[in-house]
Motif scaffolding. Structure first.
Motif, mmCIF file in Angstrom:
data_model
loop_
_atom_site.group_PDB
_atom_site.id
_atom_site.type_symbol
_atom_site.label_atom_id
_atom_site.label_comp_id
_atom_site.label_asym_id
_atom_site.label_seq_id
_atom_site.Cartn_x
_atom_site.Cartn_y
_atom_site.Cartn_z
ATOM 1 N N LYS A 5 -10.395 8.077 -4.255
ATOM 2 C CA LYS A 5 -11.201 7.028 -3.622
ATOM 3 C C LYS A 5 -11.353 7.265 -2.127
ATOM 4 O O LYS A 5 -12.447 7.098 -1.567
ATOM 5 C CB LYS A 5 -10.569 5.654 -3.876
ATOM 6 N N ASP A 59 0.861 -1.184 0.000
ATOM 7 C CA ASP A 59 0.000 0.000 0.000
ATOM 8 C C ASP A 59 0.899 1.236 0.000
ATOM 9 O O ASP A 59 1.598 1.507 0.984
ATOM 10 C CB ASP A 59 -0.906 -0.013 1.230
ATOM 11 N N GLU A 89 -2.762 -8.770 -8.091
ATOM 12 C CA GLU A 89 -2.609 -7.327 -7.991
ATOM 13 C C GLU A 89 -3.027 -6.850 -6.604
ATOM 14 O O GLU A 89 -3.861 -7.465 -5.940
ATOM 15 C CB GLU A 89 -3.456 -6.614 -9.051
ATOM 16 N N THR A 90 -2.436 -5.750 -6.174
ATOM 17 C CA THR A 90 -2.809 -5.142 -4.902
ATOM 18 C C THR A 90 -4.125 -4.393 -5.065
ATOM 19 O O THR A 90 -4.678 -4.300 -6.161
ATOM 20 C CB THR A 90 -1.711 -4.177 -4.435
ATOM 21 N N GLU A 91 -4.626 -3.847 -3.974
ATOM 22 C CA GLU A 91 -5.868 -3.085 -4.033
ATOM 23 C C GLU A 91 -5.718 -1.811 -4.870
ATOM 24 O O GLU A 91 -6.705 -1.255 -5.334
ATOM 25 C CB GLU A 91 -6.331 -2.724 -2.622
ATOM 26 N N GLU A 92 -4.491 -1.377 -5.049
ATOM 27 C CA GLU A 92 -4.233 -0.185 -5.853
ATOM 28 C C GLU A 92 -4.029 -0.497 -7.322
ATOM 29 O O GLU A 92 -3.773 0.408 -8.120
ATOM 30 C CB GLU A 92 -3.008 0.544 -5.305
ATOM 31 N N GLN A 136 -6.018 6.786 -5.598
ATOM 32 C CA GLN A 136 -6.369 6.369 -4.240
ATOM 33 C C GLN A 136 -6.830 7.545 -3.385
ATOM 34 O O GLN A 136 -7.689 7.384 -2.520
ATOM 35 C CB GLN A 136 -5.170 5.680 -3.575
#
Length: 464
Positions: A365, A119, A158-161, A362
């Motif tokens: 978001k 993150d 993949e990461t959340e980003e 992000q």
């Protein structure tokens, strides 16, 4: 004892209780071969030593594998170790691990900070907090041991980003962390030996070039891991040049050094996950064939020896940074593009753009989520106020109803009491009236008693 044995062997011959010479020779040869192989694969121990008391060390991946062994050795030598973990310091496992590390090393200067390398926002939060101190906090060493890999045959993750997880954890997070901490590193005094230890892996040799984009169809776990390690090495070399280009206010040279280290193959959780392919059947095979893993792979403690050499060797401060060490010795890089400035420039610019784009997305978001949360909290607050008003109105209504009911009960009791008093009065009325006049009968004293007239509404008492 040996003399007596040799004497009996000479006079009495070869004893029966000993194995045959040929078998004994084969067993001795096998044991010697295993011992020599294990000695060779264990690697070279660290010959350097240094007083680490008072030195502040940031270390990623310090809770398992090579990172845990490095953190233990540095803490045992008195360093103030700050573990950067994705778990919060309040986590039960992490708190117990820190307490255990303090107890085993006798060093209470061991702490944990939450930094999730998957993150970018978490990395920025920690690094910003670190450099916001005035005066600048002491920083002597950064050890980047954290790494991840997808098991062979696994799918792209993949990461959340939206960034591929191997590229994010192994390279981009370290790039972001060192980029923000750069002012803190350059602000250290001249006499402070600051080192950035960057572990790598020989898999970078098989990596494709960084200036060639990998298509999603061509992606494999092996390629992703090797490419991330190559990118980390290219960035480490460029970061040393970035530090050397800084002109200190006191006009003294920069003493910060970037040191690349290849610890070799070790029995770490990451290696176990790689060998078992992340499956239970693979884990079963690993357990059955554990002897070979023990024989050919280093222990985490022996793998950490090269990192400890990079952290404690005093001569490194007099040498240029960006050197690669393996088995506590300097070695050359196997690829020329590691030192290619054009490749490093493109990698640096592309990484900056990627971080900027991801952080903007992000941020939008987070702002949207914050707005929705505030809206939901406002609605919940209004609903709570409405419920409070309704409950208050209901309480008032119930109170009025109860009061009315009690009043009605009291009135009913009063009516009953009044009725009972009237009836008793009528019963106490005398049945006769004392009358006088023409209707009076001739009795003594001129008074007569006569029945009182019913329903005349007059008092029934005696009248003269």
């Amino acid at each position: 004892m040996p003399l007596a044995f040799l004497t009996s062997l000479y006079f009495e011959g070869y004893p029966r209780w000993l194995p045959e010479p040929w078998r004994l020779l084969k067993a001795t040869t096998a044991i010697s071969t295993i011992a020599l192989t294990k000695w060779y694969t264990s690697g070279r121990p660290n010959p350097a030593e240094r007083n680490m008391h008072g030195r502040v060390v940031l270390i990623t991946g310090g809770t398992s594998g090579i990172g845990a062994a490095t953190a233990y050795e540095l803490a045992q030598r008195g360093a103030q170790v700050v573990l950067l973990t994705r778990l919060p310091p309040t986590d039960a496992f992490l708190a117990e691990y820190v307490d255990d590390l303090r107890a085993r090393t006798g060093n209470h200067m061991v702490y944990a900070e939450q930094v999730d390398l998957a993150d970018l926002h978490s990395v920025r939060q920690f690094a910003t907090r670190w450099i916001d101190n005035a005066p600048p906090r002491r920083l002597d060493m950064i050890v980047l041991c954290a790494a991840t890999m997808v098991p062979p045959g696994g799918k792209r993750v993949e990461t959340e980003e939206g960034v591929e997880v191997t590229w994010m954890v192994n390279f981009l997070a370290n790039f972001h962390l060192l980029g923000i901490l750069s002012p803190a590193i350059r602000a250290q005094p001249f006499d402070r030996d600051v080192r950035i230890v960057v572990p790598t892996c020989s898999s970078y040799i098989a990596s494709p070039r960084l200036d060639v984009e990998i298509q999603e169809k061509e992606w494999t776990p092996q390629t992703a891991y090797a490419r991330s390690k190559l990118a980390l090495m290219v960035f480490a070399k460029a970061y040393q040049k970035h530090l050397d280009a800084y002109k200190r206010p006191d006009q003294l040279p920069m003493t910060a050094r970037v040191v690349l280290v290849d610890p070799g193959l070790a029995r770490t959780p990451g290696m176990r996950r790689w060998l078992t392919r992340g499956s239970l059947w693979g884990l079963l095979v690993y357990v059955v064939l554990y002897f070979f893993a023990w024989l050919f792979l280093k222990s985490p403690t022996m793998a950490a020896q090269s990192l400890l050499f990079a952290a404690m060797e005093s001569s490194l401060v007099r040498l240029p940074g960006g050197r690669l060490f393996k088995e506590c010795m300097e070695v050359d890089c196997a690829r020329k593009d590691v030192d290619d400035e054009e490749v490093a420039k493109k990698l640096w610019e592309a990484s900056d753009k990627l971080i900027e784009r991801v952080e903007k997305q992000q941020a939008v978001k987070r702002a949207r989520a914050k707005k929705e949360q505030e809206k939901s909290e406002e609605e919940a607050k209004k609903a709570a106020q409405v419920d409070e008003i309704e409950s208050l109105v209901g309480a008032i209504t119930r109170g009025k109803a109860k009061a009315a009911k009690e009043t009605q009960k009291k009135n009913g009791k009063r009516g009953k009491a009044a009725g009972s008093s009237t009836n008793s009065y009528k019963l106490r009325r005398p049945p006769f009236s004392i009358l006088s006049g023409p209707h009076a009968s001739p009795v003594a004293h001129g008074y007569v008693y006569q029945d009182a007239p019913r329903g005349d509404g007059k008092s029934a008492g005696p009248r003269l």
